[in-house]
Design a protein around this motif. Sequence first.
Motif, short mmCIF file in Angstrom:
data_model
loop_
_atom_site.label_atom_id
_atom_site.label_comp_id
_atom_site.label_asym_id
_atom_site.label_seq_id
_atom_site.Cartn_x
_atom_site.Cartn_y
_atom_site.Cartn_z
N LYS A 21 -65.51 77.33 -11.67
CA LYS A 21 -64.07 77.07 -11.54
C LYS A 21 -63.38 77.96 -10.51
CE LYS A 21 -63.87 73.99 -14.87
NZ LYS A 21 -63.64 72.60 -14.59
N THR A 22 -63.47 79.29 -10.71
CA THR A 22 -62.65 80.19 -9.88
C THR A 22 -63.00 80.10 -8.40
OG1 THR A 22 -62.94 81.67 -11.77
CG2 THR A 22 -61.68 82.51 -9.90
N GLU A 151 -57.94 85.24 -19.14
CA GLU A 151 -58.11 83.91 -19.71
C GLU A 151 -58.58 84.01 -21.15
OE1 GLU A 151 -59.95 79.76 -18.11
OE2 GLU A 151 -59.70 81.47 -16.83
N ILE A 180 -53.97 82.78 -18.29
CA ILE A 180 -54.27 81.37 -17.98
C ILE A 180 -54.53 80.55 -19.23
CG2 ILE A 180 -56.11 79.85 -17.10
CD1 ILE A 180 -56.18 81.25 -14.61
N HIS A 182 -55.73 76.81 -18.81
CA HIS A 182 -55.89 75.95 -17.63
C HIS A 182 -55.28 74.56 -17.82
CE1 HIS A 182 -59.51 74.37 -19.62
NE2 HIS A 182 -59.51 73.39 -18.76
N ALA A 411 -56.99 72.02 -11.92
CA ALA A 411 -56.06 72.92 -12.60
C ALA A 411 -56.13 74.35 -12.04
CB ALA A 411 -56.36 72.93 -14.09
N TYR A 412 -57.34 74.81 -11.80
CA TYR A 412 -57.49 76.20 -11.35
C TYR A 412 -56.90 76.43 -9.96
CZ TYR A 412 -60.09 77.58 -15.44
OH TYR A 412 -60.44 77.89 -16.73
N LEU A 415 -53.18 76.86 -10.52
CA LEU A 415 -52.81 78.10 -11.21
C LEU A 415 -53.05 79.34 -10.33
CD1 LEU A 415 -54.06 77.29 -14.79
CD2 LEU A 415 -51.72 77.28 -13.94
#
Length: 485
Positions: A21-22, A151, A180, A182, A411-412, A415
């Motif tokens: 994700k990141t 998170e 977070i 997400h 989403a990531y 954010l």
Amino acid sequence: KLKDNTIIIVLGASGDLAKKKTLPALFALYRQSFLPKDCKIVGYARTKMEKDDFHKRATSYIKGTEDAETANQVEAFKELLTYVAGGYEDSESFVNLNKHLEEIEGNYQSKERNRIFYLALPPTVFIPVSKNLKEQCYVNPKSGVNRIIIEKPFGKDLDSARELLSSVKQYWTEDETFRIDHYLGKEMVKNLLVLRFANIAMSAAWDKNSISNVQITFKEPFGTEGRGGYFDEFGMIRDVLQNHLLQVLSILTMERPVSFAAEDIRDEKVKVLRAIPPIEREDTLLGQYVAANGKPGYLDDSTVPPNSVCPTFAATTLWIHNPRWEGVPFILKAGKALNEAKVEIRIQFKDVTQGIFKDIARNELVIRLQPNEAIYMKLNCKTPGLHTRAVPSEMDLTYKRRFSEIKIPEAYEALILDALHGDHSNFVRHDELDVAWKIFTPILHWIDGKNGPVPKPLSYPYGSRGPKEMDDFIKKYGYRRMADA
Ligand code: BG6
């Protein structure tokens, strides 16, 4: 505004979250030119790795590298990445990380320095890492900003969450902290504000006078495969209901904020959450999947303790005691190993006055978060022809058709970009978390067996719609299937 001279430090860079994700989200921001000027990304984790090795891992989840343009961009993106190995508990490692950051900053033209720490880490190290970062890697606030992104899981119940929160708060202020969830970065969740408050037709019908019941449903077609160790400690309620679905509920039901400012929005969310009493046992239904269709049951997962009664399916009904929502049931339900992947909000309106119409279907507004984002309204319509007969029909806003040329961001991406801008609107404030735990803690303690025998979840086959008792459960709250109309 984005800050020049920013370093994004991804702690836990060799883990799953960072890889899946990141880092892909950072790449997506990079390729759309959303990263600050001269931005650098530093990976940090315990694993010793050469730079090349890290580059490979960091980009392994980036999609579309088979096209030449993306492949070139990936190569250019790698130039932003460096890696430092180190522990999470000892301060020495962070002294070393700080040295690395200072070396990078030595090349910047101006004195400005900004550091964004992204903790893609298990909660067991949140506290030592926030302490070490503050003590060893914090830049003088006169030269720039320091931010920390964390998170879930934020604790396991109200007390443990409070302890975690207050420990992190010793080092990082609320303004510097970005918690977070997400789901708040998902396009359709962000759309709720617009849908509700930019449409008078919606606003007018958004209350107990028009709405009979609301369901927020999360369905995944796979089990805990390999992740059972983590999952078994938390269960479905902590994994999805207490955070993702409750966040959706709060935006769906809050009053109109006076502005788009983060605190105005979060004030309204907290206000509505405070009007929700703790969930009752009789408003709860728990399930656990068993082997079916050639797929293993939850207890067949070798990472799950034998005889575990951890729920992999949960439905709970919440009530909001305020003038807008008194008496309207909000059913949150989520399950793993179900028949499909789907997350949706289903708002069922009340019956029209009987008289000229009898047994007519109810209106339903469905907001599908994923996959295939859509908003559709079930409306009754006269069938064309020389007679007057109503049929349930649909007003359909499917994003793929309506916005076909636009790619919906992950989403990531949304954010991380918000955090780079310092915008807290889509992050969870400490008091929001506190009230969320207040709603769920009693039911979780019951499930954990803290005040009596542990409740046994109902079984459901892998790949099914969930426990068969679920249909009656929803009916109990007034939900009427269209076919029943
Ligand atoms: C995570 C949960 O927070 O959300 C997972 O821990 C779940 O169990 C995931 O699969 C779902 O996220 P998404 O974005 O795929 O709906």
